[in-house]
Design a protein around this motif. Structure first.
Motif, PDB file in Angstrom:
ATOM      1  N   ILE A   1       0.846  -1.193   0.000  1.00 43.53           N
ATOM      2  CA  ILE A   1       0.000   0.000   0.000  1.00 43.53           C
ATOM      3  C   ILE A   1       0.886   1.249   0.000  1.00 43.53           C
ATOM      4  O   ILE A   1       0.634   2.201  -0.754  1.00 43.53           O
ATOM      5  N   MET A   2       1.911   1.250   0.826  1.00 43.25           N
ATOM      6  CA  MET A   2       2.820   2.397   0.888  1.00 43.25           C
ATOM      7  C   MET A   2       3.457   2.662  -0.475  1.00 43.25           C
ATOM      8  O   MET A   2       3.469   3.800  -0.958  1.00 43.25           O
ATOM      9  N   ARG A   3       3.982   1.622  -1.086  1.00 50.35           N
ATOM     10  CA  ARG A   3       4.685   1.797  -2.369  1.00 50.35           C
ATOM     11  C   ARG A   3       3.715   2.281  -3.451  1.00 50.35           C
ATOM     12  O   ARG A   3       4.050   3.154  -4.247  1.00 50.35           O
ATOM     13  N   GLN A   4       2.508   1.725  -3.476  1.00 51.48           N
ATOM     14  CA  GLN A   4       1.524   2.123  -4.480  1.00 51.48           C
ATOM     15  C   GLN A   4       1.080   3.563  -4.306  1.00 51.48           C
ATOM     16  O   GLN A   4       0.656   4.201  -5.262  1.00 51.48           O
ATOM     17  N   SER A   5       1.192   4.103  -3.094  1.00 55.02           N
ATOM     18  CA  SER A   5       0.766   5.480  -2.843  1.00 55.02           C
ATOM     19  C   SER A   5       1.935   6.467  -2.922  1.00 55.02           C
ATOM     20  O   SER A   5       1.766   7.633  -2.581  1.00 55.02           O
ATOM     21  N   GLY A   6       3.110   5.993  -3.346  1.00 53.58           N
ATOM     22  CA  GLY A   6       4.254   6.877  -3.526  1.00 53.58           C
ATOM     23  C   GLY A   6       5.215   6.943  -2.356  1.00 53.58           C
ATOM     24  O   GLY A   6       6.191   7.677  -2.394  1.00 53.58           O
ATOM     25  N   ASN A   7       4.958   6.185  -1.317  1.00 59.55           N
ATOM     26  CA  ASN A   7       5.845   6.152  -0.153  1.00 59.55           C
ATOM     27  C   ASN A   7       6.864   5.034  -0.389  1.00 59.55           C
ATOM     28  O   ASN A   7       6.649   3.889  -0.017  1.00 59.55           O
ATOM     29  N   MET A   8       7.979   5.400  -1.004  1.00 55.26           N
ATOM     30  CA  MET A   8       8.947   4.406  -1.459  1.00 55.26           C
ATOM     31  C   MET A   8      10.043   4.073  -0.434  1.00 55.26           C
ATOM     32  O   MET A   8      10.781   3.127  -0.631  1.00 55.26           O
ATOM     33  N   HIS A   9      10.142   4.863   0.651  1.00 57.60           N
ATOM     34  CA  HIS A   9      11.300   4.712   1.530  1.00 57.60           C
ATOM     35  C   HIS A   9      10.985   4.225   2.937  1.00 57.60           C
ATOM     36  O   HIS A   9      11.863   3.694   3.608  1.00 57.60           O
ATOM     37  N   GLN A  10       9.753   4.396   3.392  1.00 60.75           N
ATOM     38  CA  GLN A  10       9.412   3.940   4.738  1.00 60.75           C
ATOM     39  C   GLN A  10       9.319   2.415   4.746  1.00 60.75           C
ATOM     40  O   GLN A  10       8.874   1.815   3.785  1.00 60.75           O
ATOM     41  N   TRP A  11       9.711   1.831   5.847  1.00 59.42           N
ATOM     42  CA  TRP A  11       9.687   0.378   6.008  1.00 59.42           C
ATOM     43  C   TRP A  11      10.463  -0.309   4.893  1.00 59.42           C
ATOM     44  O   TRP A  11       9.903  -1.039   4.077  1.00 59.42           O
ATOM     45  N   GLY A  12      11.765  -0.078   4.898  1.00 55.84           N
ATOM     46  CA  GLY A  12      12.640  -0.712   3.919  1.00 55.84           C
ATOM     47  C   GLY A  12      12.696  -2.219   4.101  1.00 55.84           C
ATOM     48  O   GLY A  12      12.072  -2.789   5.000  1.00 55.84           O
ATOM     49  N   GLU A  13      13.458  -2.833   3.262  1.00 55.88           N
ATOM     50  CA  GLU A  13      13.566  -4.300   3.244  1.00 55.88           C
ATOM     51  C   GLU A  13      13.880  -4.849   4.635  1.00 55.88           C
ATOM     52  O   GLU A  13      14.793  -4.405   5.305  1.00 55.88           O
ATOM     53  N   GLY A  14      13.069  -5.783   5.073  1.00 55.50           N
ATOM     54  CA  GLY A  14      13.306  -6.443   6.349  1.00 55.50           C
ATOM     55  C   GLY A  14      12.689  -5.765   7.557  1.00 55.50           C
ATOM     56  O   GLY A  14      12.808  -6.261   8.670  1.00 55.50           O
TER      57      GLY A  14
END
Length: 158
Positions: A14-27
Protein backbone atom coordinates in the motif's frame (compact mmCIF):
# COMPACT_ATOMS: atom_id res chain seq x y z
CA UNK A 1 3.53 -14.71 13.43
CA UNK A 2 3.20 -15.59 9.74
CA UNK A 3 -0.26 -13.98 9.56
CA UNK A 4 1.07 -10.75 11.08
CA UNK A 5 3.96 -10.67 8.62
CA UNK A 6 1.48 -11.05 5.73
CA UNK A 7 -0.33 -7.95 7.01
CA UNK A 8 3.02 -6.12 7.15
CA UNK A 9 3.79 -7.09 3.56
CA UNK A 10 0.36 -5.88 2.44
CA UNK A 11 0.93 -2.55 4.23
CA UNK A 12 4.29 -2.13 2.49
CA UNK A 13 2.59 -2.66 -0.87
CA UNK A 14 0.00 0.00 0.00
CA UNK A 15 2.82 2.40 0.89
CA UNK A 16 4.68 1.80 -2.37
CA UNK A 17 1.52 2.12 -4.48
CA UNK A 18 0.77 5.48 -2.84
CA UNK A 19 4.25 6.88 -3.53
CA UNK A 20 5.84 6.15 -0.15
CA UNK A 21 8.95 4.41 -1.46
CA UNK A 22 11.30 4.71 1.53
CA UNK A 23 9.41 3.94 4.74
CA UNK A 24 9.69 0.38 6.01
CA UNK A 25 12.64 -0.71 3.92
CA UNK A 26 13.57 -4.30 3.24
CA UNK A 27 13.31 -6.44 6.35
CA UNK A 28 11.40 -3.94 8.48
CA UNK A 29 9.44 -4.52 10.52
CA UNK A 30 11.00 -7.88 11.20
CA UNK A 31 9.57 -10.75 13.20
CA UNK A 32 12.03 -9.78 15.95
CA UNK A 33 10.57 -6.25 16.12
CA UNK A 34 7.02 -7.64 16.33
CA UNK A 35 8.09 -10.13 19.00
CA UNK A 36 9.69 -7.29 20.99
CA UNK A 37 6.38 -5.36 20.82
CA UNK A 38 4.59 -8.42 22.16
CA UNK A 39 7.14 -9.05 24.91
CA UNK A 40 6.53 -5.47 26.11
CA UNK A 41 2.79 -6.19 26.15
CA UNK A 42 2.25 -3.75 23.30
CA UNK A 43 1.76 -5.82 20.13
CA UNK A 44 -1.88 -6.07 19.04
CA UNK A 45 -3.76 -7.63 16.16
CA UNK A 46 -7.10 -6.60 14.74
CA UNK A 47 -9.27 -9.60 13.90
CA UNK A 48 -12.29 -9.65 11.61
CA UNK A 49 -14.32 -12.83 11.17
CA UNK A 50 -11.52 -14.90 12.72
CA UNK A 51 -8.82 -13.49 10.40
CA UNK A 52 -5.99 -11.13 11.36
CA UNK A 53 -6.57 -8.00 9.26
CA UNK A 54 -4.39 -5.49 11.11
CA UNK A 55 -1.51 -5.00 13.50
CA UNK A 56 -0.26 -2.14 15.64
CA UNK A 57 2.12 -1.50 18.51
CA UNK A 58 0.73 0.45 21.46
CA UNK A 59 3.64 1.14 23.78
CA UNK A 60 4.03 3.08 27.02
CA UNK A 61 6.25 6.13 27.21
CA UNK A 62 8.90 7.18 27.17
CA UNK A 63 9.75 6.80 23.49
CA UNK A 64 13.47 7.74 23.28
CA UNK A 65 13.18 9.29 19.82
CA UNK A 66 10.49 11.68 21.15
CA UNK A 67 12.80 13.28 23.74
CA UNK A 68 13.71 16.02 21.27
CA UNK A 69 11.24 17.58 18.84
CA UNK A 70 12.23 20.14 16.25
CA UNK A 71 10.33 22.91 14.49
CA UNK A 72 7.48 22.64 16.99
CA UNK A 73 6.54 21.21 20.37
CA UNK A 74 4.41 18.50 21.91
CA UNK A 75 0.89 19.47 23.00
CA UNK A 76 1.63 17.98 26.41
CA UNK A 77 5.24 17.29 27.27
CA UNK A 78 4.61 16.55 30.95
CA UNK A 79 2.11 13.69 31.25
CA UNK A 80 2.95 10.07 30.42
CA UNK A 81 1.72 8.94 27.01
CA UNK A 82 1.44 5.94 24.76
CA UNK A 83 2.92 5.77 21.30
CA UNK A 84 1.43 3.94 18.34
CA UNK A 85 3.90 2.36 15.91
CA UNK A 86 3.83 -0.16 13.05
CA UNK A 87 0.23 0.39 11.98
CA UNK A 88 -0.63 -2.10 9.23
CA UNK A 89 -3.68 -3.60 7.58
CA UNK A 90 -4.90 -5.21 4.40
CA UNK A 91 -6.11 -2.81 1.69
CA UNK A 92 -9.64 -4.22 1.77
CA UNK A 93 -9.93 -3.93 5.57
CA UNK A 94 -11.75 -0.73 6.47
CA UNK A 95 -12.05 1.11 9.78
CA UNK A 96 -8.87 -0.44 11.15
CA UNK A 97 -7.27 2.85 12.20
CA UNK A 98 -10.49 3.90 13.98
CA UNK A 99 -10.55 0.55 15.79
CA UNK A 100 -6.94 1.02 16.88
CA UNK A 101 -7.62 4.54 18.12
CA UNK A 102 -10.74 3.44 20.01
CA UNK A 103 -8.62 0.85 21.78
CA UNK A 104 -5.80 3.31 22.44
CA UNK A 105 -7.95 6.09 23.86
CA UNK A 106 -9.82 3.61 26.04
CA UNK A 107 -6.45 3.02 27.76
CA UNK A 108 -4.78 6.45 27.65
CA UNK A 109 -5.82 10.04 27.04
CA UNK A 110 -2.45 11.08 25.60
CA UNK A 111 -1.20 9.39 22.41
CA UNK A 112 1.66 10.21 20.05
CA UNK A 113 2.29 8.93 16.52
CA UNK A 114 4.97 9.64 13.96
CA UNK A 115 5.11 8.92 10.27
CA UNK A 116 7.27 9.34 7.18
CA UNK A 117 6.89 12.56 5.20
CA UNK A 118 5.87 10.48 2.14
CA UNK A 119 3.16 8.56 4.03
CA UNK A 120 0.23 10.72 2.94
CA UNK A 121 -2.28 8.01 3.90
CA UNK A 122 -1.12 8.00 7.54
CA UNK A 123 -0.93 11.79 7.67
CA UNK A 124 -4.55 11.94 6.50
CA UNK A 125 -5.65 9.30 9.03
CA UNK A 126 -4.02 10.96 12.02
CA UNK A 127 -5.25 14.46 11.23
CA UNK A 128 -8.77 13.24 10.41
CA UNK A 129 -8.83 11.52 13.82
CA UNK A 130 -8.00 14.75 15.65
CA UNK A 131 -4.23 14.49 16.04
CA UNK A 132 -2.26 17.73 15.83
CA UNK A 133 1.00 18.06 13.94
CA UNK A 134 3.66 18.90 16.53
CA UNK A 135 6.99 18.95 14.68
CA UNK A 136 9.81 16.70 13.54
CA UNK A 137 11.52 13.90 15.42
CA UNK A 138 14.49 11.81 14.33
CA UNK A 139 14.72 8.04 14.63
CA UNK A 140 17.80 6.42 16.14
CA UNK A 141 19.20 5.93 12.61
CA UNK A 142 18.75 9.65 11.86
CA UNK A 143 15.67 9.34 9.62
CA UNK A 144 13.19 12.20 9.91
CA UNK A 145 9.57 11.64 10.94
CA UNK A 146 6.57 13.93 11.26
CA UNK A 147 5.25 13.83 14.82
CA UNK A 148 1.62 14.08 15.99
CA UNK A 149 -0.14 14.04 19.33
CA UNK A 150 -3.71 13.93 20.56
CA UNK A 151 -4.90 14.41 24.10
CA UNK A 152 -8.44 13.92 25.30
CA UNK A 153 -9.88 14.98 28.62
CA UNK A 154 -11.25 12.24 30.83
CA UNK A 155 -14.61 12.77 32.46
CA UNK A 156 -14.42 12.07 36.18
CA UNK A 157 -16.71 9.36 37.51
CA UNK A 158 -19.69 10.68 39.50
Amino acid sequence: MADIMKVMDAAKKIMRQSGNMHQWGEGYPSEAVIRADMEKGGGFVVVDDGKIVGYFAFLQSPEPTYAMIYEGEWLDDVQPYHVVHRIASYPDAHGIFSCMMDYGFSHDSNIRIDTHRDNKIMQHLVTSHGFSYCGIIYLANGDERLAYQKTVSRQSEA
